[in-house]
Design a protein around this motif. Structure first.
Motif, PDB file in Angstrom:
ATOM      1  N   ASP A  58       0.803  -1.221   0.000  1.00  0.00           N
ATOM      2  CA  ASP A  58       0.000   0.000   0.000  1.00  0.00           C
ATOM      3  C   ASP A  58       0.839   1.277   0.000  1.00  0.00           C
ATOM      4  OD1 ASP A  58       0.834  -0.407   2.695  1.00  0.00           O
ATOM      5  OD2 ASP A  58      -0.885   0.756   3.421  1.00  0.00           O
ATOM      6  N   GLU A  59       2.113   1.193   0.339  1.00  0.00           N
ATOM      7  CA  GLU A  59       2.963   2.385   0.377  1.00  0.00           C
ATOM      8  C   GLU A  59       3.171   2.990  -1.010  1.00  0.00           C
ATOM      9  OE1 GLU A  59       7.364   3.868   1.938  1.00  0.00           O
ATOM     10  OE2 GLU A  59       6.616   1.901   2.538  1.00  0.00           O
ATOM     11  N   TYR A  60       3.199   2.164  -2.030  1.00  0.00           N
ATOM     12  CA  TYR A  60       3.431   2.678  -3.385  1.00  0.00           C
ATOM     13  C   TYR A  60       2.375   3.695  -3.797  1.00  0.00           C
ATOM     14  CZ  TYR A  60       6.808  -1.113  -3.731  1.00  0.00           C
ATOM     15  OH  TYR A  60       7.863  -1.948  -3.513  1.00  0.00           O
ATOM     16  N   ALA A  61       1.157   3.546  -3.295  1.00  0.00           N
ATOM     17  CA  ALA A  61       0.074   4.468  -3.646  1.00  0.00           C
ATOM     18  C   ALA A  61       0.316   5.875  -3.103  1.00  0.00           C
ATOM     19  CB  ALA A  61      -1.252   3.920  -3.132  1.00  0.00           C
ATOM     20  N   ASP A  62       1.229   6.037  -2.136  1.00  0.00           N
ATOM     21  CA  ASP A  62       1.544   7.355  -1.580  1.00  0.00           C
ATOM     22  C   ASP A  62       2.348   8.220  -2.555  1.00  0.00           C
ATOM     23  OD1 ASP A  62       0.383   6.432   0.758  1.00  0.00           O
ATOM     24  OD2 ASP A  62       2.284   6.162   1.830  1.00  0.00           O
ATOM     25  N   TYR A  63       2.891   7.597  -3.585  1.00  0.00           N
ATOM     26  CA  TYR A  63       3.856   8.286  -4.457  1.00  0.00           C
ATOM     27  C   TYR A  63       3.332   8.452  -5.875  1.00  0.00           C
ATOM     28  CZ  TYR A  63       7.079   7.787  -0.626  1.00  0.00           C
ATOM     29  OH  TYR A  63       7.674   7.883   0.600  1.00  0.00           O
ATOM     30  N   ASP A  64       3.761   9.562  -6.482  1.00  0.00           N
ATOM     31  CA  ASP A  64       3.416   9.846  -7.873  1.00  0.00           C
ATOM     32  C   ASP A  64       4.316   9.092  -8.838  1.00  0.00           C
ATOM     33  OD1 ASP A  64       1.402  12.091  -7.432  1.00  0.00           O
ATOM     34  OD2 ASP A  64       3.135  12.801  -6.285  1.00  0.00           O
ATOM     35  N   HIS A  65       5.501   8.778  -8.399  1.00  0.00           N
ATOM     36  CA  HIS A  65       6.461   8.059  -9.245  1.00  0.00           C
ATOM     37  C   HIS A  65       7.379   7.234  -8.346  1.00  0.00           C
ATOM     38  CE1 HIS A  65       8.851   7.225 -12.810  1.00  0.00           C
ATOM     39  NE2 HIS A  65       9.924   7.431 -12.078  1.00  0.00           N
ATOM     40  N   ILE A  66       7.799   6.088  -8.870  1.00  0.00           N
ATOM     41  CA  ILE A  66       8.728   5.211  -8.163  1.00  0.00           C
ATOM     42  C   ILE A  66       9.981   5.070  -9.022  1.00  0.00           C
ATOM     43  CG2 ILE A  66       9.103   2.957  -7.102  1.00  0.00           C
ATOM     44  CD1 ILE A  66       6.688   4.486  -5.919  1.00  0.00           C
ATOM     45  N   ALA A  67      11.125   5.463  -8.484  1.00  0.00           N
ATOM     46  CA  ALA A  67      12.420   5.236  -9.130  1.00  0.00           C
ATOM     47  C   ALA A  67      13.075   4.072  -8.386  1.00  0.00           C
ATOM     48  CB  ALA A  67      13.300   6.482  -9.040  1.00  0.00           C
ATOM     49  N   VAL A  68      13.716   3.192  -9.120  1.00  0.00           N
ATOM     50  CA  VAL A  68      14.249   1.958  -8.532  1.00  0.00           C
ATOM     51  C   VAL A  68      15.698   1.766  -8.976  1.00  0.00           C
ATOM     52  CG1 VAL A  68      13.873  -0.517  -8.255  1.00  0.00           C
ATOM     53  CG2 VAL A  68      11.933   0.958  -8.737  1.00  0.00           C
ATOM     54  N   ALA A  69      16.569   1.445  -8.036  1.00  0.00           N
ATOM     55  CA  ALA A  69      17.981   1.211  -8.332  1.00  0.00           C
ATOM     56  C   ALA A  69      18.211  -0.238  -8.763  1.00  0.00           C
ATOM     57  CB  ALA A  69      18.841   1.558  -7.123  1.00  0.00           C
ATOM     58  N   SER A  70      17.286  -0.770  -9.549  1.00  0.00           N
ATOM     59  CA  SER A  70      17.389  -2.146 -10.038  1.00  0.00           C
ATOM     60  C   SER A  70      16.509  -2.309 -11.269  1.00  0.00           C
ATOM     61  CB  SER A  70      16.929  -3.135  -8.966  1.00  0.00           C
ATOM     62  OG  SER A  70      16.642  -4.402  -9.527  1.00  0.00           O
ATOM     63  N   ASP A  71      17.103  -2.769 -12.362  1.00  0.00           N
ATOM     64  CA  ASP A  71      16.320  -3.066 -13.572  1.00  0.00           C
ATOM     65  C   ASP A  71      15.316  -4.183 -13.297  1.00  0.00           C
ATOM     66  OD1 ASP A  71      17.924  -1.658 -16.045  1.00  0.00           O
ATOM     67  OD2 ASP A  71      19.290  -2.305 -14.458  1.00  0.00           O
ATOM     68  N   ILE A  72      15.767  -5.187 -12.565  1.00  0.00           N
ATOM     69  CA  ILE A  72      14.933  -6.361 -12.286  1.00  0.00           C
ATOM     70  C   ILE A  72      13.720  -5.979 -11.453  1.00  0.00           C
ATOM     71  CG2 ILE A  72      14.872  -8.567 -11.037  1.00  0.00           C
ATOM     72  CD1 ILE A  72      17.885  -8.867 -11.811  1.00  0.00           C
ATOM     73  N   TYR A  73      13.935  -5.217 -10.387  1.00  0.00           N
ATOM     74  CA  TYR A  73      12.825  -4.879  -9.507  1.00  0.00           C
ATOM     75  C   TYR A  73      11.890  -3.852 -10.150  1.00  0.00           C
ATOM     76  CZ  TYR A  73      10.370  -4.845  -5.089  1.00  0.00           C
ATOM     77  OH  TYR A  73       9.418  -4.997  -4.110  1.00  0.00           O
ATOM     78  N   ALA A  74      12.433  -2.958 -10.960  1.00  0.00           N
ATOM     79  CA  ALA A  74      11.577  -2.014 -11.678  1.00  0.00           C
ATOM     80  C   ALA A  74      10.601  -2.776 -12.576  1.00  0.00           C
ATOM     81  CB  ALA A  74      12.419  -1.039 -12.499  1.00  0.00           C
TER      82      ALA A  74
END
Length: 183
Positions: A51-67
């Motif tokens: 549910d934390e992801y909904a708090d953000y307008d954009h998610i940047a990730v330091a991993s190609d795999i996890y993105a």
């Protein structure tokens, strides 16, 4: 204008920024929904509740795999943003003498870190800086409890091998820690 609020002072002052970039560490922070909120995940992806992801307008990730995993889970705005280094501080100097030893900078975290264990098992010469190693490693391997950030480039560049290890969740999800870029 930019400001930096560390975890211990996150809620201490009202800032007038329009965009907030949260470098997501080990703990969730409360965001202001009136601002543009960006989360940058650099570690511990297993500690982020769905549910934390909904708090953000954009998610940047330091991993190609996890993105890619987050995109497959349906998150609408995800990009890859790897960690980096300052190439004016961390650079190769072919004229520099290097010690015939591996360097590990890190605390024990109350565990026998994998890279350190392998060096001991294989009898690789090792110099270690970090806390919590007393009684775990031979005294001749322990060089100090810490290295000042300003001195890290010299230490990293003066050894034949710079060691790094990850939390299992980082390794399994393709996160590259900052030390790899510094090295």
């Amino acid at each position: 204008q930019a400001g930096v609020d560390c975890a211990d002072a996150w809620y201490a002052q009202r800032a007038h920024e329009d965009v907030v970039l949260t470098i997501r560490g080990r703990h969730r922070v409360k965001v202001d929904p009136g601002k543009v909120n960006i989360m940058w995940i650099i570690s511990h992806p297993d500690r982020i509740p769905e549910d934390e992801y909904a708090d953000y307008d954009h998610i940047a990730v330091a991993s190609d795999i996890y993105a890619e995993e987050l995109r497959e889970r349906g998150l609408p705005s995800v990009s890859v943003l790897h960690q980096a280094t300052d190439a004016t501080l961390f650079f190769d100097d072919p004229e520099r003498d290097r010690k015939p030893a591996a360097l590990f900078v890190g605390n024990s975290r109350r565990e026998y870190r994998t890279m350190v264990k392998w060096c001991v098992q294989k009898k690789v010469p090792l110099e270690l800086y970090g806390g919590g190693w007393d009684g775990v490693l031979p005294d001749e391997m322990l060089r100090g409890v810490s290295i000042a950030n300003a001195d890290l480039p010299d230490y990293y560049g003066s050894h034949l091998l710079l060691l790094n290890d990850h939390w299992d969740s980082m390794r399994m999800n393709g996160f590259l820690s900052n030390r790899l870029f510094d090295g």
